[in-house]
Design a protein around this motif. Structure first.
Motif, PDB file in Angstrom:
ATOM      1  N   MET A   1       0.844  -1.194   0.000  1.00  0.00           N
ATOM      2  CA  MET A   1       0.000   0.000   0.000  1.00  0.00           C
ATOM      3  C   MET A   1       0.880   1.244   0.000  1.00  0.00           C
ATOM      4  O   MET A   1       1.737   1.408   0.858  1.00  0.00           O
ATOM      5  CB  MET A   1      -0.886  -0.016   1.266  1.00  0.00           C
ATOM      6  N   LYS A   2       0.627   2.108  -0.984  1.00  0.00           N
ATOM      7  CA  LYS A   2       1.402   3.355  -1.045  1.00  0.00           C
ATOM      8  C   LYS A   2       0.701   4.422  -0.197  1.00  0.00           C
ATOM      9  O   LYS A   2      -0.519   4.575  -0.265  1.00  0.00           O
ATOM     10  CB  LYS A   2       1.479   3.813  -2.493  1.00  0.00           C
ATOM     11  N   ILE A   3       1.457   5.091   0.610  1.00  0.00           N
ATOM     12  CA  ILE A   3       0.921   6.130   1.499  1.00  0.00           C
ATOM     13  C   ILE A   3       1.737   7.404   1.288  1.00  0.00           C
ATOM     14  O   ILE A   3       2.962   7.399   1.364  1.00  0.00           O
ATOM     15  CB  ILE A   3       1.008   5.687   2.976  1.00  0.00           C
ATOM     16  N   LEU A   4       0.994   8.488   1.021  1.00  0.00           N
ATOM     17  CA  LEU A   4       1.624   9.784   0.799  1.00  0.00           C
ATOM     18  C   LEU A   4       1.530  10.576   2.104  1.00  0.00           C
ATOM     19  O   LEU A   4       0.448  10.735   2.657  1.00  0.00           O
ATOM     20  CB  LEU A   4       0.861  10.489  -0.322  1.00  0.00           C
ATOM     21  N   GLN A   5       2.674  11.049   2.557  1.00  0.00           N
ATOM     22  CA  GLN A   5       2.679  11.715   3.868  1.00  0.00           C
ATOM     23  C   GLN A   5       1.743  12.928   3.897  1.00  0.00           C
ATOM     24  O   GLN A   5       1.026  13.142   4.871  1.00  0.00           O
ATOM     25  CB  GLN A   5       4.104  12.126   4.244  1.00  0.00           C
ATOM     26  N   SER A   6       1.706  13.691   2.816  1.00  0.00           N
ATOM     27  CA  SER A   6       0.863  14.896   2.806  1.00  0.00           C
ATOM     28  C   SER A   6      -0.620  14.525   2.879  1.00  0.00           C
ATOM     29  O   SER A   6      -1.417  15.221   3.501  1.00  0.00           O
ATOM     30  CB  SER A   6       1.130  15.701   1.535  1.00  0.00           C
ATOM     31  N   PRO A  18      10.214  11.999   7.279  1.00  0.00           N
ATOM     32  CA  PRO A  18       9.889  10.695   6.678  1.00  0.00           C
ATOM     33  C   PRO A  18      10.622   9.557   7.381  1.00  0.00           C
ATOM     34  O   PRO A  18      10.069   8.484   7.583  1.00  0.00           O
ATOM     35  CB  PRO A  18      10.360  10.845   5.232  1.00  0.00           C
ATOM     36  N   GLU A  19      11.875   9.795   7.801  1.00  0.00           N
ATOM     37  CA  GLU A  19      12.650   8.744   8.463  1.00  0.00           C
ATOM     38  C   GLU A  19      12.031   8.383   9.811  1.00  0.00           C
ATOM     39  O   GLU A  19      11.919   7.219  10.173  1.00  0.00           O
ATOM     40  CB  GLU A  19      14.108   9.192   8.668  1.00  0.00           C
ATOM     41  N   GLU A  20      11.623   9.426  10.544  1.00  0.00           N
ATOM     42  CA  GLU A  20      11.009   9.178  11.855  1.00  0.00           C
ATOM     43  C   GLU A  20       9.677   8.449  11.697  1.00  0.00           C
ATOM     44  O   GLU A  20       9.354   7.556  12.472  1.00  0.00           O
ATOM     45  CB  GLU A  20      10.798  10.506  12.599  1.00  0.00           C
ATOM     46  N   LEU A  21       8.941   8.827  10.661  1.00  0.00           N
ATOM     47  CA  LEU A  21       7.644   8.202  10.419  1.00  0.00           C
ATOM     48  C   LEU A  21       7.843   6.726  10.070  1.00  0.00           C
ATOM     49  O   LEU A  21       7.126   5.850  10.558  1.00  0.00           O
ATOM     50  CB  LEU A  21       6.921   8.947   9.297  1.00  0.00           C
ATOM     51  N   ALA A  22       8.861   6.445   9.228  1.00  0.00           N
ATOM     52  CA  ALA A  22       9.150   5.059   8.845  1.00  0.00           C
ATOM     53  C   ALA A  22       9.485   4.238  10.089  1.00  0.00           C
ATOM     54  O   ALA A  22       9.068   3.086  10.229  1.00  0.00           O
ATOM     55  CB  ALA A  22      10.316   5.018   7.860  1.00  0.00           C
ATOM     56  N   VAL A  35      10.897   4.164   1.045  1.00  0.00           N
ATOM     57  CA  VAL A  35      10.453   5.546   1.277  1.00  0.00           C
ATOM     58  C   VAL A  35      11.022   6.374   0.140  1.00  0.00           C
ATOM     59  O   VAL A  35      12.219   6.344  -0.119  1.00  0.00           O
ATOM     60  CB  VAL A  35      11.001   6.120   2.605  1.00  0.00           C
ATOM     61  N   GLU A  36      10.142   7.077  -0.555  1.00  0.00           N
ATOM     62  CA  GLU A  36      10.608   7.900  -1.670  1.00  0.00           C
ATOM     63  C   GLU A  36      10.292   9.347  -1.314  1.00  0.00           C
ATOM     64  O   GLU A  36       9.133   9.707  -1.115  1.00  0.00           O
ATOM     65  CB  GLU A  36       9.839   7.476  -2.923  1.00  0.00           C
ATOM     66  N   LYS A  37      11.350  10.138  -1.210  1.00  0.00           N
ATOM     67  CA  LYS A  37      11.112  11.538  -0.862  1.00  0.00           C
ATOM     68  C   LYS A  37      10.810  12.331  -2.137  1.00  0.00           C
ATOM     69  O   LYS A  37      11.407  12.114  -3.172  1.00  0.00           O
ATOM     70  CB  LYS A  37      12.317  12.114  -0.140  1.00  0.00           C
ATOM     71  N   LYS A  38       9.861  13.224  -2.003  1.00  0.00           N
ATOM     72  CA  LYS A  38       9.454  14.008  -3.162  1.00  0.00           C
ATOM     73  C   LYS A  38       9.548  15.482  -2.822  1.00  0.00           C
ATOM     74  O   LYS A  38       9.470  15.864  -1.670  1.00  0.00           O
ATOM     75  CB  LYS A  38       7.994  13.704  -3.524  1.00  0.00           C
ATOM     76  N   LEU A 157       6.656   9.407  -0.095  1.00  0.00           N
ATOM     77  CA  LEU A 157       5.770   8.308  -0.478  1.00  0.00           C
ATOM     78  C   LEU A 157       6.310   7.030   0.161  1.00  0.00           C
ATOM     79  O   LEU A 157       7.437   6.625  -0.098  1.00  0.00           O
ATOM     80  CB  LEU A 157       5.743   8.165  -1.998  1.00  0.00           C
ATOM     81  N   PHE A 158       5.491   6.422   1.032  1.00  0.00           N
ATOM     82  CA  PHE A 158       5.890   5.184   1.713  1.00  0.00           C
ATOM     83  C   PHE A 158       5.254   4.004   0.997  1.00  0.00           C
ATOM     84  O   PHE A 158       4.088   4.051   0.653  1.00  0.00           O
ATOM     85  CB  PHE A 158       5.404   5.182   3.163  1.00  0.00           C
ATOM     86  N   ASP A 159       6.044   2.971   0.796  1.00  0.00           N
ATOM     87  CA  ASP A 159       5.450   1.724   0.323  1.00  0.00           C
ATOM     88  C   ASP A 159       5.371   0.791   1.527  1.00  0.00           C
ATOM     89  O   ASP A 159       6.395   0.318   2.021  1.00  0.00           O
ATOM     90  CB  ASP A 159       6.312   1.119  -0.795  1.00  0.00           C
ATOM     91  N   LEU A 160       4.160   0.569   2.031  1.00  0.00           N
ATOM     92  CA  LEU A 160       3.976  -0.227   3.246  1.00  0.00           C
ATOM     93  C   LEU A 160       3.499  -1.625   2.903  1.00  0.00           C
ATOM     94  O   LEU A 160       2.662  -1.795   2.010  1.00  0.00           O
ATOM     95  CB  LEU A 160       2.957   0.454   4.168  1.00  0.00           C
ATOM     96  N   GLU A 161       4.043  -2.612   3.596  1.00  0.00           N
ATOM     97  CA  GLU A 161       3.562  -3.982   3.407  1.00  0.00           C
ATOM     98  C   GLU A 161       2.537  -4.277   4.486  1.00  0.00           C
ATOM     99  O   GLU A 161       2.863  -4.420   5.648  1.00  0.00           O
ATOM    100  CB  GLU A 161       4.736  -4.959   3.460  1.00  0.00           C
ATOM    101  N   ILE A 162       1.274  -4.343   4.070  1.00  0.00           N
ATOM    102  CA  ILE A 162       0.176  -4.514   5.018  1.00  0.00           C
ATOM    103  C   ILE A 162      -0.148  -6.001   5.119  1.00  0.00           C
ATOM    104  O   ILE A 162      -0.425  -6.656   4.112  1.00  0.00           O
ATOM    105  CB  ILE A 162      -1.065  -3.731   4.549  1.00  0.00           C
TER     106      ILE A 162
END
Lengths: 794, 348
Positions: A1-6, A18-22, A35-38, A157-162
């Protein structure tokens, strides 16, 4: 699942990098694949052009670079990038600029002060590429432009494995809810614009209540399809989707936002005023949106009108009812479909979608209205139109079970001492209803957490939100008891060690083989365990014998230049007995080439022959009672017809050894004409083995034996075993041990005869034998050999 | 000859031959001295012939004197013979010229497979921690491989396992077991707690064969069911297991995860043994390496096996043998284990 921080921040205020969130995700048990920073996470960087470059006086790789900043200003900085060149437009960070968390200060580099820095894309946090050197910008960008305006706002943009138990995390709102519990922050629930609703929606007739527990829907009349607004297009692109038009994009957008799959139908493709939810008819044909035609059975759930199906429920719409550019009236479905039903159908027909992946894991039955309202708001904003009233068919509102437990039980499961106040805090944030007023607490989860059904689930939540590190290493406990290993396991270990000691290397092979091999080894496919969904041809059956694999190991090693090989494998083999699978521990071995693979300057000695092989088997199996070898009664096709012995254990055949048939070798690609092999089942030996029993010792003889050689002539076709048997079975007043020391066939003997020489050792446990006793025993033996085998003293 | 003369001659012979024997150059010289002194016509033999002419009183004195001399000479000759023989032997031995640095005659020595070695180490440690070995079928029915372990039909968790299905005459739908956890359901069905077992063995997944995947691989399962077994017991035992496997300094951590047959579930990481947690390519800079999955046995699983979860609780863990072997033996392609190249096999 892709999750956009904004996007996440629409629902929760988070002040984390983003690092702390990860890191938070990882602590919660949500694996972060990437984690892909944009966008731009910097300030104070402008576009400048390089006007002049000269070498740094104190360095051979650094340069002094002059830049035109625009507006008549210029700047000299130190730069070490290899790709710097006059004329380039580059991002220049000025003193005081912020790059991520770093604020730029003047720097003295090898004696020259640099007031500013030409940045690479990495330094600007723009990408994770390892492209070396400074970022070169487009020539057309005016000097002095704030570089930040070239790249949008900072985002990640986080790619999370749910995991499959947490379908509620397959949306931005869901992930925000999870973080809200962890960070103790409120969730900002979306509050979509309410429409009074003009006119009724279509009737919904649920004829398959087991497959569909809630169906919420409405019409929007008079829409004009349009391009989606920018924020929808940008977010969907970030999720990896190509934006199409608002009518299509909004359903996807709401699904990623709230987790609720929606489906929009073209109203004018629905006959009549009723939408039917029903089971498919057996053999019913249906053409999907993507053009595939399915032939369904009665377990597939369908959406349709009175005459035809319009969608494979929860999975994919039909070609006949999709949204088109000129669609004017849409019917929006926001439903809850039964998870196993969707999983079964999706798997059976190989059709999967973002929608089916959510339904089959379990959607949130409480979300259908909110999602429909959110979609309505977005549709109307982009495409206009007039929404109807909402139709919500929800005959049996769902509630999660109430879990009763004590805090001691939670700590008991975890082995922790989490304080009651802390537990109360966590559970109240998670619960729909939570009551901790008595000794026994009660907890009811909201509809999106169907996975919280008993106290063990709550224990996991307590540990997750308190941090798994709260689990200590417990105190030591009493020993449970002693049980011996299964005999087969011990035997495999002992026999394997013996073989290794005798020069054999253990192999491990994939347990599959093909029909051709089965046939080449004379095994019937009828008695082999077949794999229905084999991954490759030649891997269709489980091995009934290990020899094909071992011969392939030889062929493989020969191709790698290894020619002197001794291999064994000890594992299970498989067969069908009356149709039922049977598994037996089997040990097999093969040997070819020289005994020792390393050349020796004095020569490697004789090449192993059949008697070498027999010696190996004797060394491995000799310590077991009831083991004997006899010439094979029936030789299997893969063995040499004349060089094959059966291994007999307790009177029954347990295996064989001998030479592999040259055609079998050829079939297996072995470049060698002589390969020695053995294979036996371990199970028959179990009867004669116990790890708990020690073998009683016989005393070593105290008195020296009397030695005699006995040389006899016998007919050539009398096997050695016959002579040995006679010697062994002759009753004597003394004991005798014998060894064969010579065997001769040749011209010096009468035709058809061979000479056999034993050395005999006569002894008694209590005395040294007299010559007369030895003589008498010798003569008795000779007499028996003469009368029973026609032997003559030579 | 009188007694006095006899005594003087004795002393003279003793002096003469003791010196000569001591300085004899070789065995021939010793033999000549023996003949010259003790031979039939030797000096001492000749002298002793005079004894017969002595009186009884004189004999009493002369006799023992002569015999003592004879014994002394005999012993001196024997010692000299032994010394010279040993010397001659040593000289001969010292003439041996063998280049001891030449290569050894290779003994026929085989080896166990690296996966067997790794698995043996793991079962040895678990055995010391009180786990007994349990076995289960590799061709297994869906009930024991999935249903009893809380992996229901038509659930994505079941799809995730890439199952091989077997074609047999059995009325049950049979699969090649996808994990060693089938031994859990098999064992708990037949035995009452306390239970403390390990189940090593092969498992099958319909996965492509590449550098990191194999359709056949090995797992080792641990299961402990008793009264009041908790996550803390799991942490204690896994800490001991990992210390045994990777050394006394080893640290572990739990991370939340999901497995259908455990609740709560934890992924277990060990502090990277290569960089001691500082971060290196093997741990991908995190300082931790994912080692195994574990958790408290899901109460549904206990119930399915006829064990009352209100009385008993348990923990379970499962670990890949290949994964550990690859890490510890510096093997970066799983296929290496199944190629059986002698040049790899003979290294272990």
């Amino acid at each position: 699942m892709k999750i956009l921080q904004s996007w996440l921040q629409d629902f929760i205020d988070i002040d984390l990098t983003p690092e702390e969130l990860a890191q938070k995700f990882t602590e919660l048990g949500i694996e972060v694949a990437s984690v892909e920073k944009k966008g731009a996470d910097f300030e104070g960087v402008t576009v400048a052009q390089i006007t002049h470059i000269e070498n740094h006086p104190n360095s051979d790789h650094l340069h002094l670079v002059d830049l035109d900043l625009g507006g008549g200003k210029s700047q000299r900085v130190v730069c070490g990038a290899p790709n710097v060149a006059v004329g380039q437009k580059v991002p220049l960070a000025h003193v005081g600029a912020r790059l991520g968390k770093v604020v730029l200060t003047p720097a003295k580099i090898r004696g020259v002060v640099s007031e500013g820095m030409i940045c690479s894309s990495d330094e600007l946090g723009l990408s994770n590429t390892r492209a070396r050197g400074i970022l070169v910008l487009d020539d057309n960008i005016p000097l002095g432009t704030d570089v930040r305006t070239l790249y949008g706002k900072a985002d990640a943009l986080f790619d999370l494995e749910i995991t499959s138990n947490r379908p509620d995390l397959l949306s931005h709102l869901g992930v925000a809810r999870e973080l809200a519990v962890l960070l103790n922050k409120p969730v900002k629930m979306p509050k979509p614009q309410e429409f009074a609703g003009e006119g009724e929606s279509l009737q919904v007739d649920i004829r398959a209540p087991q497959g569909c527990q809630r169906y919420t829907s409405r019409l929007i009349r008079g829409v004009k399809n349009a391009e989606s607004p920018d924020f929808i297009k940008e977010r969907l692109s970030a999720m990896g989707l190509n934006p199409k038009n608002a009518l299509v994009d909004v359903t996807n957008y709401v699904m990623f936002e709230l987790g609720q799959p929606l489906h929009a139908f073209d109203r004018n493709e629905i006959d009549g005023d009723t939408v039917v939810v029903r089971w498919a008819e057996k053999g019913e044909k249906f053409i999907l949106l993507d053009g595939r035609e399915l032939t369904l059975d009665e377990h597939a759930l369908m959406i349709g009108d009175e005459h035809k199906a319009t969608a494979l429920a929860g999975i994919m719409g039909g070609q006949n009812s999709g949204i088109k550019e000129n669609t004017t009236d849409i019917f929006i479905e926001s439903a809850y479909f039964d998870a196993p039903t969707i999983n079964k159908t999706s798997k059976k027909y190989g059709v999967s979608s973002d929608s089916s992946q959510r339904f089959e894991r379990g959607a949130d039955i409480g979300m259908t209205q909110l999602a429909l309202k959110r979609a309505t708001e977005l549709f109307v904003a982009a495409c206009g139109g007039t929404p109807s009233q909402i139709s919500d068919v929800y005959p049996q509102p769902y509630e999660n079970p109430v879990v009763s437990f004590t805090p001691a039980q939670i700590n008991g499961i975890l082995g922790t001492g989490i304080e009651e106040e802390k537990l109360k805090d966590i559970f109240s944030r998670l619960a729909l209803h939570f009551d901790a007023s008595g000794d026994v607490w009660s907890f009811q989860a909201p509809t999106h957490r169907r996975d919280l059904n008993h106290r063990w689930d709550l224990a996991e939540e307590a540990a997750r939100f308190a941090g798994f590190d709260c689990i200590p290493a417990g105190q030591s406990r009493a020993f449970v008891g002693f049980t011996e290993n299964p005999k087969g396991v011990d035997l495999l270990e002992i026999l394997g060690d013996r073989l290794a000691g005798l020069g054999f290397y253990e192999c491990k092979n994939i347990d599959f083989l093909g029909e051709k091999e089965l046939q080449a080894f004379g095994f019937s496919t009828k008695n082999a365990v077949k794999i229905k969904n084999a991954m490759a041809k030649g891997w269709d059956y489980l091995r009934p014998t290990l020899l094909p694999s071992l011969l392939k190991n030889i062929a493989f090693n020969q191709s790698r230049g290894n020619h002197d090989l001794a291999f064994f494998e000890a594992t299970r083999t498989f067969s069908l007995i009356k149709g039922f699978p049977a598994e037996t521990y089997t040990i097999s071995g093969v040997q070819c080439g020289q005994r020792v693979s390393v050349p020796f300057f004095k020569g490697n000695g004789d090449k192993p022959d059949f008697y070498f092989l027999k010696g190996i088997l004797q060394a491995v199996l000799g310590s077991f009672e009831g083991v004997s070898f006899i010439p094979a009664k029936e030789t299997p096709v893969y063995m040499h017809p004349k060089i094959c012995m059966d291994i007999i254990v307790n009177g029954k055949k347990a295996g064989l050894f001998g030479a592999i048939h040259p055609l079998t070798l050829k079939h297996c690609g072995v470049k060698e004409s002589e390969v020695w092999a053995f294979e036996f089942a371990v199970k028959p030996l179990e009867k004669n083995f116990s790890a708990q029993q020690f073998k009683p010792a016989k005393p070593a003889p105290t008195f020296p034996p009397s030695l005699r050689d006995l040389s006899v002539l016998v007919d050539k076709d009398v096997p050695y075993a016959r002579l040995a048997e006679i010697v062994r079975q002759t009753a004597l007043p003394v004991s005798v041990h014998f060894d064969l020391i010579d065997l001769y066939e040749g011209d010096r003997l009468p035709a058809g005869k061979k000479s056999v020489t034993f050395t005999l050792a006569f002894s008694a446990p209590d005395r040294t034998l007299k010559d007369t006793e030895t003589e008498a025993a010798f003569n008795t033996l000779l007499e028996k050999l003469r009368t029973q085998a026609g032997a003559e003293l030579r | 000859m009188n007694l006095q003369q006899f005594k003087e001659l004795c002393a003279q012979i003793e002096r003469e031959y003791t010196d000569k024997i001591a300085s004899a150059a070789d065995l021939n010289a010793v033999e000549e001295l023996r003949v010259a002194s003790l031979g039939r016509k030797g000096a001492l033999t000749e002298l002793l012939k005079n004894l017969k002419d002595f009186s009884i009183e004189e004999k009493k004195e002369a006799g023992p004197l002569g015999n003592a001399l004879k014994a002394a000479l005999t012993q001196a000759l024997e010692e000299k013979t032994a010394a010279l023989s040993a010397q001659a032997l040593n000289e001969e031995l010292n003439r041996v010229d063998l280049d001891l640095t030449l290569p050894a005659r290779p003994a026929a020595m085989g080896k166990r497979h690296p996966l067997s070695i790794a698995q043996k180490r793991m079962t040895d440690i678990l055995s010391k921690l009180g786990f007994t070995w349990a076995e289960g079928p590799w061709v297994e029915d869906e009930k024991h491989n999935f249903d009893m372990l809380n992996i229901p039909k038509h659930h994505p968790a079941r799809d995730a396992q890439d199952t091989f299905f077997a074609e047999t005459g059995s009325p049950l739908s049979l699969v090649l077991r996808t994990h060693t956890s089938n031994v859990q359901s098999r064992f708990m069905e037949k035995h009452k707690p306390p239970i403390r077992i390990m189940a090593p063995g092969r498992v099958f997944r319909n996965d492509s064969l590449d550098a990191t995947h194999s359709p056949v691989f090995h797992q080792i399962e641990g299961l402990y069911v008793d009264k009041n077994v908790s996550m803390a017991d799991l942490k204690r035992d896994l800490t001991a297991f990992m210390k045994g496997l990777l050394g006394d300094k080893t640290e572990i951590r739990f991370r939340p995860s999901f497995f259908p047959f455990t609740e709560p579930s934890a992924e277990v990481d060990v502090k990277c043994v290569f960089c001691e947690g500082k971060g290196c390519p093997i741990c991908k800079g995190t300082g931790w390496i994912e080692m195994l999955g574990s958790g408290v046995v899901n109460p549904h699983v206990l119930k399915n096996c006829g064990i009352d979860p209100e009385i008993y609780s348990g923990y379970a863990f499962g670990m890949g043998v290949e994964r550990l072997a690859m890490m510890m033996m510096d093997i970066n392609d799983i296929r290496t284990f199944y190629e059986n190249d002698l040049r790899i096999l003979n290294q272990f």
